[in-house]
Design a protein around this motif. Structure first.
Motif, PDB file in Angstrom:
ATOM      1  N   SER A   1       0.902  -1.005  -0.026  1.00  0.00           N
ATOM      2  CA  SER A   1       0.012  -0.082   0.093  1.00  0.00           C
ATOM      3  C   SER A   1       0.921   1.203   0.231  1.00  0.00           C
ATOM      4  O   SER A   1       1.979   1.069   0.463  1.00  0.00           O
ATOM      5  N   THR A   2       0.142   2.310  -0.508  1.00  0.00           N
ATOM      6  CA  THR A   2       1.083   3.812  -0.447  1.00  0.00           C
ATOM      7  C   THR A   2       0.224   4.574   0.490  1.00  0.00           C
ATOM      8  O   THR A   2      -0.806   4.298   1.249  1.00  0.00           O
ATOM      9  N   ALA A   3       0.999   5.764   0.817  1.00  0.00           N
ATOM     10  CA  ALA A   3       0.410   6.711   1.937  1.00  0.00           C
ATOM     11  C   ALA A   3      -0.997   7.105   1.703  1.00  0.00           C
ATOM     12  O   ALA A   3      -1.757   7.408   2.329  1.00  0.00           O
ATOM     13  N   ASP A   4      -1.428   7.322   0.282  1.00  0.00           N
ATOM     14  CA  ASP A   4      -2.619   7.824  -0.123  1.00  0.00           C
ATOM     15  C   ASP A   4      -3.462   6.649  -0.428  1.00  0.00           C
ATOM     16  O   ASP A   4      -4.806   7.331  -0.637  1.00  0.00           O
ATOM     17  N   GLY A   5      -3.121   5.451  -0.515  1.00  0.00           N
ATOM     18  CA  GLY A   5      -4.085   4.578  -1.047  1.00  0.00           C
ATOM     19  C   GLY A   5      -4.761   3.814   0.021  1.00  0.00           C
ATOM     20  O   GLY A   5      -4.396   4.207   1.360  1.00  0.00           O
ATOM     21  N   PRO A   6      -5.547   2.806  -0.182  1.00  0.00           N
ATOM     22  CA  PRO A   6      -6.096   2.191   0.654  1.00  0.00           C
ATOM     23  C   PRO A   6      -5.219   1.156   1.501  1.00  0.00           C
ATOM     24  O   PRO A   6      -4.406   0.755   0.817  1.00  0.00           O
ATOM     25  N   PRO A   7      -5.656   0.825   2.794  1.00  0.00           N
ATOM     26  CA  PRO A   7      -4.549   0.007   3.588  1.00  0.00           C
ATOM     27  C   PRO A   7      -5.038  -1.387   3.237  1.00  0.00           C
ATOM     28  O   PRO A   7      -5.901  -1.973   2.528  1.00  0.00           O
ATOM     29  N   PRO A   8      -3.900  -2.217   3.312  1.00  0.00           N
ATOM     30  CA  PRO A   8      -4.028  -3.691   2.995  1.00  0.00           C
ATOM     31  C   PRO A   8      -4.770  -4.546   3.919  1.00  0.00           C
ATOM     32  O   PRO A   8      -4.974  -3.704   4.929  1.00  0.00           O
ATOM     33  N   PRO A   9      -5.451  -5.689   3.823  1.00  0.00           N
ATOM     34  CA  PRO A   9      -6.100  -6.447   4.835  1.00  0.00           C
ATOM     35  C   PRO A   9      -5.323  -6.767   6.162  1.00  0.00           C
ATOM     36  O   PRO A   9      -5.783  -6.603   7.197  1.00  0.00           O
TER      37      PRO A   9
ATOM     38  N   ALA B   1     -10.958   2.111   9.215  1.00  0.00           N
ATOM     39  CA  ALA B   1      -9.453   2.363   8.956  1.00  0.00           C
ATOM     40  C   ALA B   1      -9.327   3.095   7.775  1.00  0.00           C
ATOM     41  O   ALA B   1      -8.500   3.838   7.457  1.00  0.00           O
ATOM     42  N   ILE B   2     -10.174   2.755   6.604  1.00  0.00           N
ATOM     43  CA  ILE B   2      -9.833   3.459   5.322  1.00  0.00           C
ATOM     44  C   ILE B   2     -10.293   5.017   5.481  1.00  0.00           C
ATOM     45  O   ILE B   2      -9.596   5.804   5.050  1.00  0.00           O
ATOM     46  N   ALA B   3     -11.312   5.224   6.153  1.00  0.00           N
ATOM     47  CA  ALA B   3     -11.828   6.818   6.501  1.00  0.00           C
ATOM     48  C   ALA B   3     -10.928   7.332   7.191  1.00  0.00           C
ATOM     49  O   ALA B   3     -10.399   8.691   7.121  1.00  0.00           O
ATOM     50  N   TYR B   4     -10.341   6.578   8.273  1.00  0.00           N
ATOM     51  CA  TYR B   4      -9.470   7.054   9.364  1.00  0.00           C
ATOM     52  C   TYR B   4      -8.076   7.621   8.368  1.00  0.00           C
ATOM     53  O   TYR B   4      -7.374   8.598   8.950  1.00  0.00           O
ATOM     54  N   ARG B   5      -7.561   6.605   7.849  1.00  0.00           N
ATOM     55  CA  ARG B   5      -6.313   6.859   6.941  1.00  0.00           C
ATOM     56  C   ARG B   5      -6.632   8.003   5.809  1.00  0.00           C
ATOM     57  O   ARG B   5      -5.657   8.836   5.793  1.00  0.00           O
ATOM     58  N   GLY B   6      -8.019   8.075   5.292  1.00  0.00           N
ATOM     59  CA  GLY B   6      -8.221   9.389   4.345  1.00  0.00           C
ATOM     60  C   GLY B   6      -7.827  10.716   5.271  1.00  0.00           C
ATOM     61  O   GLY B   6      -7.410  11.554   4.777  1.00  0.00           O
ATOM     62  N   VAL B   7      -8.591  10.737   6.554  1.00  0.00           N
ATOM     63  CA  VAL B   7      -8.269  11.649   7.532  1.00  0.00           C
ATOM     64  C   VAL B   7      -6.779  12.153   7.833  1.00  0.00           C
ATOM     65  O   VAL B   7      -6.223  13.278   7.911  1.00  0.00           O
ATOM     66  N   GLN B   8      -6.365  10.973   8.007  1.00  0.00           N
ATOM     67  CA  GLN B   8      -4.648  11.316   8.394  1.00  0.00           C
ATOM     68  C   GLN B   8      -4.208  11.822   7.148  1.00  0.00           C
ATOM     69  O   GLN B   8      -3.129  12.716   7.210  1.00  0.00           O
ATOM     70  N   THR B   9      -4.355  11.456   5.920  1.00  0.00           N
ATOM     71  CA  THR B   9      -3.637  11.761   4.677  1.00  0.00           C
ATOM     72  C   THR B   9      -4.025  13.236   4.545  1.00  0.00           C
ATOM     73  O   THR B   9      -3.110  14.152   3.973  1.00  0.00           O
ATOM     74  N   ALA B  10      -5.463  13.737   4.816  1.00  0.00           N
ATOM     75  CA  ALA B  10      -5.587  15.075   4.427  1.00  0.00           C
ATOM     76  C   ALA B  10      -4.930  15.817   5.500  1.00  0.00           C
ATOM     77  O   ALA B  10      -4.414  17.132   5.151  1.00  0.00           O
ATOM     78  N   GLN B  11      -4.658  15.477   6.797  1.00  0.00           N
ATOM     79  CA  GLN B  11      -4.011  16.397   7.732  1.00  0.00           C
ATOM     80  C   GLN B  11      -2.671  16.141   7.236  1.00  0.00           C
ATOM     81  O   GLN B  11      -1.971  17.562   7.497  1.00  0.00           O
ATOM     82  N   ILE B  12      -2.171  15.293   6.825  1.00  0.00           N
ATOM     83  CA  ILE B  12      -0.608  15.366   6.594  1.00  0.00           C
ATOM     84  C   ILE B  12      -0.523  16.268   5.397  1.00  0.00           C
ATOM     85  O   ILE B  12       0.651  16.986   5.265  1.00  0.00           O
ATOM     86  N   ILE B  13      -1.363  15.970   4.199  1.00  0.00           N
ATOM     87  CA  ILE B  13      -1.271  17.497   3.159  1.00  0.00           C
ATOM     88  C   ILE B  13      -1.412  18.758   3.586  1.00  0.00           C
ATOM     89  O   ILE B  13      -0.679  19.684   3.173  1.00  0.00           O
ATOM     90  N   ALA B  14      -2.358  18.989   4.325  1.00  0.00           N
ATOM     91  CA  ALA B  14      -2.671  20.125   4.938  1.00  0.00           C
ATOM     92  C   ALA B  14      -1.449  20.680   5.841  1.00  0.00           C
ATOM     93  O   ALA B  14      -0.974  21.881   5.686  1.00  0.00           O
ATOM     94  N   SER B  15      -0.815  19.809   6.562  1.00  0.00           N
ATOM     95  CA  SER B  15       0.361  20.291   7.316  1.00  0.00           C
ATOM     96  C   SER B  15       1.446  20.673   6.274  1.00  0.00           C
ATOM     97  O   SER B  15       2.344  21.477   6.547  1.00  0.00           O
ATOM     98  N   MET B  16       1.661  19.880   5.484  1.00  0.00           N
ATOM     99  CA  MET B  16       2.698  20.021   4.210  1.00  0.00           C
ATOM    100  C   MET B  16       2.699  21.187   3.448  1.00  0.00           C
ATOM    101  O   MET B  16       3.324  22.119   3.373  1.00  0.00           O
TER     102      MET B  16
END
Length: 642
Positions: free
Chosen positions: A378-386, A512-527
């Protein structure tokens, strides 16, 4: 038939059976040596094969950990070394018989010296190395088929005893080393039988610790050490006569394996013949023999009375049972009670805290399945593996998943929530709790784990997912602790729950998918915020640098102009002062200075009155075009110096 002893005078070695029958005696010893050598090589080969194939022959591996292979290899090494030493002496006797050397040292005397000593020392060092390399490291497991394994160990022991009996059948006059060699030949058989007895004792439930295996190896080490010390005497003794040359394999420790060696009559006879001590006429020994029975009886009675002395540790209490009925609870300290079996003390813990972690096997939950063997692509912006379908970074070993009610839109559904809980408990501090814990329970940890798991299942059944996630972990732990303590009190367990710790309570894995999307958006906003902050700092730094440069240039220009004005003012003041002091002289000097300056910037022509009028210079005093005549000097005007 009279056989010559060492002190008898003989004229030929051929009349001594030890020399005349040396070749006949060496023949069975060679076969026995070959058999022992093959057994030793087979054992070493099996050990090496086990080192290269881990997990194969688990029974043999367990016996290796118990020290059987080390003790057996050391025993076979000691026995094989003794056999080779006897064969060396027998070959020397055969050579001495051919030379017929009776009094002077011969081949047997030479071989009984340093060659035999070197052979024995090498063998004893090899035995010590085997004991050191393969010590008993763990107790063997209790095998279900331990009678079969015991019989398997007894088979080679029987074969070793057959070899010992073959040596014992040789007459002592033909083979003087028969008795010490027979004692050493019993060593491998004794090791196998001792380990078979140890295995049988553990199989029937007799608690024998690792000290039994250590004792067996210590005995073999004692035999090897004694032989090595006796061998060292070879280098300090003069060469013996052929009839006195012997194999240095006598061992007092190994002779304990001979039948009847421990008889008091034989021990008294040895003391009398070897040391000149006749214990049969000793008054002290006779008195000790007479008083042995009452003293032993008194010691047994005293030891039995000591069974009534009980020490209770600081972290325990003792339930005193008199004739099988509990009558008192003993505090820490030393107590004198009725001896066993009239009085008995059962120990109970006092203040010892235990921790129990709930798992899925007892709590009634379902274990979350994860595919740990699949690579994470998996990638940082993609869906998590099982395998990463979790909202937490670390997964605890005692996490349990429970089915809990939830709502998806307007429909009712079920989700799974994972929880990790530890329960801290102890036996109650009162005497009643101690008695209840001692006589009402068998396994306190299993009881606490099952009750806590049942209450946790009830907790998730009565609540929805939103209620569970909205409630604080401390409140959940307090409610569960109260419920668990009530159940324990209802069963009169005597246990006290000190704390119930909710290590983690996680939402369903599908979030987890939605939570990782929130994490990704937070990382992008912080960047992006960091990038804009960098640009702002860059612009501000450039503006500050330009303003600083402009200010410095302006300050430098102003300073130059001020300095130039000050210089002009200083020169004007100087001119005024010079004019007031010199008057017309100053003006004349200034005139010449200005004239010199003007002449330095133009072409100069000198006109003399003595020039010819035809070649004289003509001056055109007309004003250039566009020049005002007012600014021109008058023609033919004479200049009068100041």
């Amino acid at each position: 038939m009279h056989l010559p002893n060492d002190g008898d005078e003989v004229t030929s070695l051929s009349v001594i059976p030890a020399f005349s029958d040396s070749r006949r005696v060496a023949r069975p010893l060679r076969w026995i040596s070959i058999a022992y050598a093959l057994c030793l090589l087979a054992l070493l080969a099996a050990l090496v094969w086990m080192r290269h194939h881990h997990g194969a022959l688990p029974v043999f591996a367990d016996l290796t950990h118990d020290g059987l292979t080390g003790a057996l290899i050391a025993g076979l090494t000691v026995t094989l070394t003794a056999l080779l030493s006897c064969l060396l002496i027998l070959s020397g006797r055969a050579r001495s018989l051919a030379a017929n050397a009776i009094t002077r040292p011969s081949a047997v005397s030479s071989l009984a010296g340093w060659p035999q000593g070197l052979l024995l020392l090498t063998g004893m060092l090899a035995a010590a190395l085997a004991l050191r390399s393969l010590p008993p490291s763990a107790l063997p497991p209790i095998f279900a088929n331990w009678p079969v394994l015991t019989g398997i160990l007894a088979v080679p022991a029987f074969a070793f005893l057959i070899g010992e009996r073959c040596v014992g059948a040789i007459p002592a006059v033909c083979f003087p080393e028969r008795d010490p060699l027979a004692a050493l030949l019993r060593l491998p058989a004794a090791v196998l039988l001792a380990y078979a007895a140890l295995l049988a004792a553990r199989g029937i439930g007799v608690p024998l610790g690792a000290w039994a295996a250590v004792l067996i190896q210590a005995y073999i080490g004692l035999v090897a050490a004694e032989l090595a010390l006796r061998t060292l005497a070879i280098w300090f003794l003069p060469p013996r006569a052929p009839m006195a040359a012997r194999a240095m394999i006598g061992s007092a420790a190994a002779s304990l394996l001979q039948p009847g060696h421990m008889q008091l009559g034989k021990a008294a006879e040895k003391l009398k013949t070897q040391f000149g001590i006749d214990i049969t006429r000793s008054w002290a020994i006779s008195y000790a023999r007479t008083a042995a029975a009452p003293v032993l009886l008194g010691l047994l009675l005293f030891t039995w009375c000591l069974s009534g002395v009980v020490r209770v540790g600081l972290d325990a209490r003792g339930s005193y049972e008199r004739f099988g009925a509990p009558v008192a609870m003993l505090e820490p300290g030393l107590h004198i009670l009725l001896p066993w079996p009239f009085g008995r003390v059962r120990m109970v813990e006092y203040g010892v805290v235990h921790a129990v972690a709930l798992d899925s096997t007892v709590a009634g939950g379902t274990t979350a399945t994860t595919s740990l063997g699949v690579a994470d692509l998996s990638t940082a912006d993609g869906p998590p593996p099982p395998s990463a379908n979790r909202l937490w970074d670390q997964q605890f070993a005692n996490e349990t998943s429970y089915i809990i009610a939830s709502a998806i839109g307007s429909r009712q559904s079920f989700e799974t929530a994972s929880v990790s809980i530890n329960v801290l408990y102890r036996v109650g501090l009162t005497d009643a709790d101690a008695r209840a814990a001692l006589y009402s329970m068998v396994d306190p940890a299993s009881l606490v784990r099952s009750i806590a798991g049942r209450e946790l299942a009830h907790f998730f059944v009565d609540r929805t997912l939103s209620e569970v996630l909205g409630e604080r972990n401390e409140e959940i732990a307090t409610g569960l602790r109260t419920a668990v303590q009530q159940d324990l009190d209802a069963q009169h367990s005597g246990l006290e729950v000190l704390s119930l710790i909710v290590e983690s309570l996680h939402p369903p894995g599908g979030a987890a998918i939605a939570y990782r999307g929130v994490q990704t958006a937070q990382i992008i906003a912080s960047m992006q915020y960091s990038q804009e902050q960098g640009r702002a700092h860059t612009t501000l730094s450039a503006a500050l640098s330009s303003a600083h440069n402009m200010r410095v240039v302006a300050e430098a220009t102003a300073a130059e102009r001020v300095d130039s004005a000050l210089g002009e003012q200083s020169r004007a003041d100087a001119d005024s002062l010079a004019h007031r002091a010199g008057g017309r002289a100053f003006l004349l000097e200034r005139y010449f200075h200005d004239l010199k300056t003007a002449l330095a910037q133009g072409d100069v022509e000198i006109v003399d009155h003595r020039l010819d009028h035809a070649t004289a210079a003509i001056f055109d005093l007309r004003a250039p075009a566009g020049t005002s005549t007012a600014s021109m000097p008058a023609p033919n005007a004479a200049y009068t110096p100041p």
